[in-house]
Design a protein around this motif. Structure first.
Motif, PDB file in Angstrom:
ATOM      1  N   ILE A  80      34.208  37.630  23.443  1.00 20.04           N
ATOM      2  CA  ILE A  80      34.857  38.586  23.021  1.00 20.04           C
ATOM      3  C   ILE A  80      34.707  40.019  24.303  1.00 20.04           C
ATOM      4  O   ILE A  80      35.352  40.514  25.234  1.00 20.04           O
ATOM      5  CB  ILE A  80      34.682  39.439  22.213  1.00 20.04           C
ATOM      6  N   GLU A  81      33.702  40.234  24.800  1.00 20.56           N
ATOM      7  CA  GLU A  81      32.802  41.304  25.966  1.00 20.56           C
ATOM      8  C   GLU A  81      33.084  40.681  27.148  1.00 20.56           C
ATOM      9  O   GLU A  81      34.130  41.740  27.838  1.00 20.56           O
ATOM     10  CB  GLU A  81      31.610  41.484  25.789  1.00 20.56           C
ATOM     11  N   SER A  82      33.282  39.652  27.654  1.00 21.95           N
ATOM     12  CA  SER A  82      33.736  38.333  28.964  1.00 21.95           C
ATOM     13  C   SER A  82      35.097  38.588  29.418  1.00 21.95           C
ATOM     14  O   SER A  82      35.940  39.049  30.720  1.00 21.95           O
ATOM     15  CB  SER A  82      33.531  36.989  29.389  1.00 21.95           C
ATOM     16  N   ALA A  83      36.390  38.709  27.701  1.00 21.34           N
ATOM     17  CA  ALA A  83      37.529  39.143  28.551  1.00 21.34           C
ATOM     18  C   ALA A  83      38.314  39.884  28.177  1.00 21.34           C
ATOM     19  O   ALA A  83      38.645  40.527  29.080  1.00 21.34           O
ATOM     20  CB  ALA A  83      37.661  38.169  26.872  1.00 21.34           C
ATOM     21  N   MET A 328      41.261  31.841  15.710  1.00 21.96           N
ATOM     22  CA  MET A 328      42.112  33.297  15.655  1.00 21.96           C
ATOM     23  C   MET A 328      41.932  33.885  16.018  1.00 21.96           C
ATOM     24  O   MET A 328      43.411  34.762  16.056  1.00 21.96           O
ATOM     25  CB  MET A 328      41.467  33.643  13.685  1.00 21.96           C
ATOM     26  N   LEU A 329      41.066  34.674  17.052  1.00 27.61           N
ATOM     27  CA  LEU A 329      41.569  36.334  17.729  1.00 27.61           C
ATOM     28  C   LEU A 329      41.787  35.685  19.108  1.00 27.61           C
ATOM     29  O   LEU A 329      42.567  36.933  19.715  1.00 27.61           O
ATOM     30  CB  LEU A 329      40.293  36.060  17.854  1.00 27.61           C
ATOM     31  N   LYS A 330      41.784  34.307  19.471  1.00 29.95           N
ATOM     32  CA  LYS A 330      42.510  34.198  20.823  1.00 29.95           C
ATOM     33  C   LYS A 330      44.074  35.063  20.668  1.00 29.95           C
ATOM     34  O   LYS A 330      45.397  34.654  20.578  1.00 29.95           O
ATOM     35  CB  LYS A 330      42.863  33.308  21.030  1.00 29.95           C
ATOM     36  N   GLY A 331      44.164  36.092  21.448  1.00 26.10           N
ATOM     37  CA  GLY A 331      45.854  36.549  21.873  1.00 26.10           C
ATOM     38  C   GLY A 331      45.607  37.672  21.046  1.00 26.10           C
ATOM     39  O   GLY A 331      46.908  38.597  21.645  1.00 26.10           O
ATOM     40  N   TYR A 332      44.480  37.951  20.402  1.00 29.15           N
ATOM     41  CA  TYR A 332      44.775  39.025  19.501  1.00 29.15           C
ATOM     42  C   TYR A 332      42.940  40.171  20.059  1.00 29.15           C
ATOM     43  O   TYR A 332      44.224  41.368  20.208  1.00 29.15           O
ATOM     44  CB  TYR A 332      44.725  39.286  18.248  1.00 29.15           C
ATOM     45  N   ALA A 333      42.589  39.517  20.226  1.00 29.04           N
ATOM     46  CA  ALA A 333      41.017  40.592  20.362  1.00 29.04           C
ATOM     47  C   ALA A 333      40.543  40.350  21.955  1.00 29.04           C
ATOM     48  O   ALA A 333      40.151  41.497  22.241  1.00 29.04           O
ATOM     49  CB  ALA A 333      39.590  39.865  18.932  1.00 29.04           C
TER      50      ALA A 333
END
Length: 336
Positions: A80-83, A328-333
């Motif tokens: 998440i941090e890298s993105a 689940m989180l890709k595209g949202y978080a």
């Protein structure tokens, strides 16, 4: 007379021995139950909840926190941090339910630059019977639980005194002294996960199809018989809704992830425990009302994206892999 004297000496010796054990456990305080009045990032402890609090204090630049039970531990914070370019901590801890998650959230609000919260919502986190005593037993965390639980009653004080001479406390003290590695605070659960591998076609998970089937069966029997039958606390439901709404009102982005079960687990739950299954649906309906209050709700109760029930997505009937979490989180978080 000699017998009485001998009995007195024996009684005195036992009391001295018990006092010595109690004093030893109090000084060592391996679980941070007696002498941890503040949160010190440098303090060594076996208390997993206190370590979460330490982590928050050690990374004051944090902008994103992940809150979950053991089901949130496979989410890589570095992914998440890298993105996003935002410092991320995974504050998930095995056994966490509403009160512990809210405690970590409050500490994060006080000590970080919080901008985003990712909350892995478990049905059983709102069952009051599952509240973990570690919060009430830890002085530095006790004040976050609420006024009703902040002061120790005489019965709680007596239990605390008894715990000082409990053999489990002694074993923990001895283990603590024999494992004297220094506290190393990383960015929380999932920090050591190779998230690039999780995304690749090479990732197969840690189970085989056969071992996964056995794990699903074991978890289903445990959850269906013990964890899921109690009803949720209506007070806890309301508190959760209010807390998430308050975060959104403060301008903090909130993503609530309704967590799934393995397809076989869910199918059996629906067929064999229709009442429990329906209570899940009722709970989800209440959570989805948060969408009108500025909270993003991701409902994966019916299954993970592309859920084939394989070891690449599941570790057992309840816990998804890093690949499952990231799906689940890709595209949202994260912005891709």
């Amino acid at each position: 007379m000699n017998a009485i004297k001998a009995l007195g000496i024996l009684t005195g010796s036992i009391l001295v021995f018990m006092a010595a054990i109690a004093g030893f456990n109090f000084v060592v305080d391996s679980q941070c139950y007696y002498r941890c009045e503040t949160i010190d990032p440098q303090r060594r402890t076996l208390n997993s909840y206190y370590r979460v609090a330490q982590r928050i204090h050690a990374f004051p630049e944090t902008e994103v926190v992940i809150l979950g039970s053991s089901r949130g531990e496979t989410t890589p914070p570095l992914w998440i941090e890298s993105a996003t370019g935002m410092k991320t901590l995974n504050l998930s801890a095995a056994g966490s339910e509403l009160s512990s998650k809210l405690t970590f959230l409050k500490i994060a609000q006080e000590n970080t630059k919080l901008r985003k919260v990712i909350w892995f919502a478990d049905y059983f986190e709102l069952i009051s019977e599952t509240t973990d005593a570690k919060l009430k037993n830890t002085p530095a965390l006790r004040r976050y639980v609420g006024e009703e639980s902040s002061a120790l009653s005489f019965r709680q004080w007596l239990r605390e005194l008894q715990s000082l001479i409990d053999h489990n406390t002694l074993e923990a003290s001895l283990y603590f002294l024999n494992n004297a590695e220094e506290t190393q605070l990383n960015q929380g659960a999932g920090s050591t996960i190779d998230y690039k591998l999780c995304e690749s076609s090479e990732f197969k998970g840690k189970e085989t199809p056969e071992s996964l089937a056995k794990e699903v069966e074991l978890l289903y029997q445990n959850y269906a018989a013990r964890v899921l039958p109690p009803s949720q606390s209506l007070k806890a439901q309301e508190q959760f809704i209010q807390e998430m709404s308050t975060l959104a009102a403060k301008g903090i982005e909130v993503i609530v992830v309704i967590t799934p079960y393995h397809p076989t687990f869910l199918k059996r739950l629906k067929a064999e425990h229709a009442d429990i299954y329906q209570r899940h649906l009722d709970w989800i309906s209440k959570i989805e009302t948060l969408s009108s209050r500025g909270v993003r709700v991701l409902n994966y109760f019916a299954g993970l994206p592309g859920d084939d029930g394989s070891p690449a997505l599941w570790d057992d009937g309840v816990h998804f892999t890093c690949r499952g979490s990231m799906a689940m989180l890709k595209g949202y978080a994260v912005p891709f």
